[in-house]
Design a protein around this motif. Structure first.
Motif, PDB file in Angstrom:
ATOM      1  N   PRO A  33       0.755  -1.296   0.037  1.00 50.38           N
ATOM      2  CA  PRO A  33       0.002   0.064  -0.120  1.00 50.38           C
ATOM      3  C   PRO A  33       0.891   1.249  -0.024  1.00 50.38           C
ATOM      4  O   PRO A  33       1.830   1.324   0.647  1.00 50.38           O
ATOM      5  CB  PRO A  33      -0.774  -0.008   1.443  1.00 50.38           C
ATOM      6  N   ALA A  34       0.384   2.240  -0.732  1.00 52.75           N
ATOM      7  CA  ALA A  34       1.219   3.497  -0.774  1.00 52.75           C
ATOM      8  C   ALA A  34       0.479   4.564   0.562  1.00 52.75           C
ATOM      9  O   ALA A  34       1.417   5.378   0.897  1.00 52.75           O
ATOM     10  CB  ALA A  34       0.859   4.341  -2.038  1.00 52.75           C
ATOM     11  N   HIS A  35      -0.565   4.379   1.005  1.00 46.77           N
ATOM     12  CA  HIS A  35      -1.110   5.105   1.966  1.00 46.77           C
ATOM     13  C   HIS A  35      -1.880   3.967   3.183  1.00 46.77           C
ATOM     14  O   HIS A  35      -2.362   3.064   2.675  1.00 46.77           O
ATOM     15  CB  HIS A  35      -2.357   5.932   1.547  1.00 46.77           C
ATOM     16  N   VAL A  36      -1.747   4.469   4.481  1.00 51.95           N
ATOM     17  CA  VAL A  36      -2.596   3.639   5.590  1.00 51.95           C
ATOM     18  C   VAL A  36      -3.111   4.740   6.321  1.00 51.95           C
ATOM     19  O   VAL A  36      -2.914   5.895   6.068  1.00 51.95           O
ATOM     20  CB  VAL A  36      -1.396   3.090   6.415  1.00 51.95           C
ATOM     21  N   ASP A  37      -3.907   4.047   7.190  1.00 47.53           N
ATOM     22  CA  ASP A  37      -4.904   4.913   8.262  1.00 47.53           C
ATOM     23  C   ASP A  37      -3.734   5.368   9.255  1.00 47.53           C
ATOM     24  O   ASP A  37      -2.704   4.668   9.540  1.00 47.53           O
ATOM     25  CB  ASP A  37      -5.927   4.015   8.858  1.00 47.53           C
ATOM     26  N   LEU A  38      -4.051   6.227   9.921  1.00 46.72           N
ATOM     27  CA  LEU A  38      -2.724   6.844  10.830  1.00 46.72           C
ATOM     28  C   LEU A  38      -2.715   5.895  11.851  1.00 46.72           C
ATOM     29  O   LEU A  38      -1.611   5.790  12.205  1.00 46.72           O
ATOM     30  CB  LEU A  38      -3.559   8.306  11.424  1.00 46.72           C
ATOM     31  N   ALA A  90       5.565   6.163   2.835  1.00 46.06           N
ATOM     32  CA  ALA A  90       6.678   6.302   2.418  1.00 46.06           C
ATOM     33  C   ALA A  90       7.310   7.594   3.359  1.00 46.06           C
ATOM     34  O   ALA A  90       8.542   7.600   3.777  1.00 46.06           O
ATOM     35  CB  ALA A  90       6.917   6.470   1.019  1.00 46.06           C
ATOM     36  N   THR A  91       6.567   8.500   3.390  1.00 46.15           N
ATOM     37  CA  THR A  91       7.197   9.969   4.111  1.00 46.15           C
ATOM     38  C   THR A  91       6.296  10.298   5.037  1.00 46.15           C
ATOM     39  O   THR A  91       7.121  11.150   6.030  1.00 46.15           O
ATOM     40  CB  THR A  91       6.623  11.139   3.213  1.00 46.15           C
ATOM     41  N   GLY A  92       5.272   9.581   5.671  1.00 50.04           N
ATOM     42  CA  GLY A  92       4.568   9.954   6.999  1.00 50.04           C
ATOM     43  C   GLY A  92       3.864  11.064   6.982  1.00 50.04           C
ATOM     44  O   GLY A  92       3.659  11.606   7.912  1.00 50.04           O
ATOM     45  N   ARG A  93       3.574  11.703   5.846  1.00 52.26           N
ATOM     46  CA  ARG A  93       2.736  12.657   5.654  1.00 52.26           C
ATOM     47  C   ARG A  93       1.528  12.352   5.761  1.00 52.26           C
ATOM     48  O   ARG A  93       0.889  11.787   5.055  1.00 52.26           O
ATOM     49  CB  ARG A  93       3.235  13.588   4.496  1.00 52.26           C
ATOM     50  N   VAL A  94       0.742  13.451   6.649  1.00 54.67           N
ATOM     51  CA  VAL A  94      -0.879  13.190   6.609  1.00 54.67           C
ATOM     52  C   VAL A  94      -1.392  13.934   5.513  1.00 54.67           C
ATOM     53  O   VAL A  94      -1.304  15.048   4.875  1.00 54.67           O
ATOM     54  CB  VAL A  94      -1.399  13.695   7.974  1.00 54.67           C
ATOM     55  N   ASN A  95      -2.197  13.082   4.679  1.00 55.17           N
ATOM     56  CA  ASN A  95      -2.783  13.427   3.260  1.00 55.17           C
ATOM     57  C   ASN A  95      -4.262  13.867   3.788  1.00 55.17           C
ATOM     58  O   ASN A  95      -4.478  15.246   2.919  1.00 55.17           O
ATOM     59  CB  ASN A  95      -3.193  12.120   2.448  1.00 55.17           C
ATOM     60  N   GLY A  96      -4.763  13.616   4.646  1.00 61.14           N
ATOM     61  CA  GLY A  96      -6.005  14.450   5.058  1.00 61.14           C
ATOM     62  C   GLY A  96      -6.848  13.600   6.034  1.00 61.14           C
ATOM     63  O   GLY A  96      -6.489  12.517   6.315  1.00 61.14           O
ATOM     64  N   GLY A 129      -2.178  21.286   6.924  1.00 63.92           N
ATOM     65  CA  GLY A 129      -1.275  21.851   6.043  1.00 63.92           C
ATOM     66  C   GLY A 129      -0.528  20.648   5.313  1.00 63.92           C
ATOM     67  O   GLY A 129      -0.573  19.394   5.782  1.00 63.92           O
ATOM     68  N   GLY A 130      -0.145  20.812   4.246  1.00 64.77           N
ATOM     69  CA  GLY A 130       0.397  19.849   3.258  1.00 64.77           C
ATOM     70  C   GLY A 130       1.664  19.010   3.428  1.00 64.77           C
ATOM     71  O   GLY A 130       1.674  18.093   3.080  1.00 64.77           O
ATOM     72  N   ARG A 131       2.233  19.558   4.536  1.00 65.69           N
ATOM     73  CA  ARG A 131       3.312  18.760   4.944  1.00 65.69           C
ATOM     74  C   ARG A 131       3.419  18.343   6.284  1.00 65.69           C
ATOM     75  O   ARG A 131       4.401  18.286   6.866  1.00 65.69           O
ATOM     76  CB  ARG A 131       4.692  19.830   4.665  1.00 65.69           C
ATOM     77  N   THR A 132       2.204  18.161   6.868  1.00 71.72           N
ATOM     78  CA  THR A 132       2.052  17.636   8.046  1.00 71.72           C
ATOM     79  C   THR A 132       2.351  16.258   8.457  1.00 71.72           C
ATOM     80  O   THR A 132       1.947  15.407   7.867  1.00 71.72           O
ATOM     81  CB  THR A 132       0.741  17.872   8.481  1.00 71.72           C
ATOM     82  N   SER A 133       3.484  15.946   9.459  1.00 74.33           N
ATOM     83  CA  SER A 133       3.782  14.632   9.918  1.00 74.33           C
ATOM     84  C   SER A 133       2.781  14.152  10.819  1.00 74.33           C
ATOM     85  O   SER A 133       2.085  14.703  11.564  1.00 74.33           O
ATOM     86  CB  SER A 133       5.114  14.655  10.246  1.00 74.33           C
ATOM     87  N   VAL A 134       2.589  12.865  10.937  1.00 76.07           N
ATOM     88  CA  VAL A 134       1.940  12.252  12.027  1.00 76.07           C
ATOM     89  C   VAL A 134       2.138  12.871  13.231  1.00 76.07           C
ATOM     90  O   VAL A 134       1.161  13.170  14.204  1.00 76.07           O
ATOM     91  CB  VAL A 134       2.001  10.804  11.852  1.00 76.07           C
ATOM     92  N   ALA A 135       3.622  13.011  13.585  1.00 72.49           N
ATOM     93  CA  ALA A 135       3.818  13.336  14.779  1.00 72.49           C
ATOM     94  C   ALA A 135       3.278  14.825  15.147  1.00 72.49           C
ATOM     95  O   ALA A 135       2.709  15.272  16.253  1.00 72.49           O
ATOM     96  CB  ALA A 135       5.414  13.106  15.234  1.00 72.49           C
TER      97      ALA A 135
END
Length: 167
Positions: A33-38, A90-96, A129-135
């Motif tokens: 998968p490219a995306h996962v649930d937080l 791959a990046t840990g960025r939150v898409n939405g 914001g577009g570059r928001t990490s999970v942390a």
């Protein structure tokens, strides 16, 4: 009269079935998968406890403000449902993130005794914001009032998003 299949056809049928079962459809691999649930970033259920705590605090805050805000309108019974966030693996960025809500209104028709009902649902997008990490998302909502804390990369709050969505 009983029909008998010729013996010559049985081996042909067996070969055909074997080819169908071992075709390329079984050999293809499923890409990761490219995306996962937080809750499943970076590994399955890695953020389960943190997200469950956040969801509980958001639901409690919603229940506190609902009677004086959202719940004064057309419906008297609002319920928060699922809260989910999508994360790029791959990046840990939150898409939405989005939070689902349902409401209900039930009345008795005095003439017929029928139950009249309305049951709307909403899917409220939470601005991030577009570059928001999970942390950084979890840290920004840490504390006693997550409904009113600024979201990363914006000047908005979860309350702002709900006010736009539920009215």
């Amino acid at each position: 009269m009983t029909a008998v299949l010729p013996l010559v056809r049985l081996p042909v049928l067996a070969v055909a079935l074997a080819l169908l079962c071992s075709g390329p459809a079984l050999a293809t691999e499923v890409p990761p998968p490219a995306h996962v649930d937080l809750v499943d970033y970076p590994t399955p259920q890695a953020n389960w406890n943190a997200f469950r705590d956040l969801r509980r605090r958001l639901e409690n805050a919603f229940d506190d403000v609902c009677p004086d805000t959202f719940c004064e309108g057309e419906y008297s019974d609002y319920e928060p449902m699922k809260l989910r966030c999508s994360v790029e693996l791959a990046t840990g960025r939150v898409n939405g993130c989005a939070w689902a809500f349902a409401a209900s209104e039930l009345q008795v028709d005095p003439a017929t005794g029928a139950l009249l009902h309305q049951q709307p649902t909403w899917l409220c997008r939470i601005p991030i914001g577009g570059r928001t990490s999970v942390a950084s998302l979890l840290a920004s909502l840490d504390g006693p009032q997550p409904l009113f804390q600024s979201l990363p990369g914006t000047r908005l709050t979860v309350f702002d998003a709900l006010a736009d969505c539920l009215r």
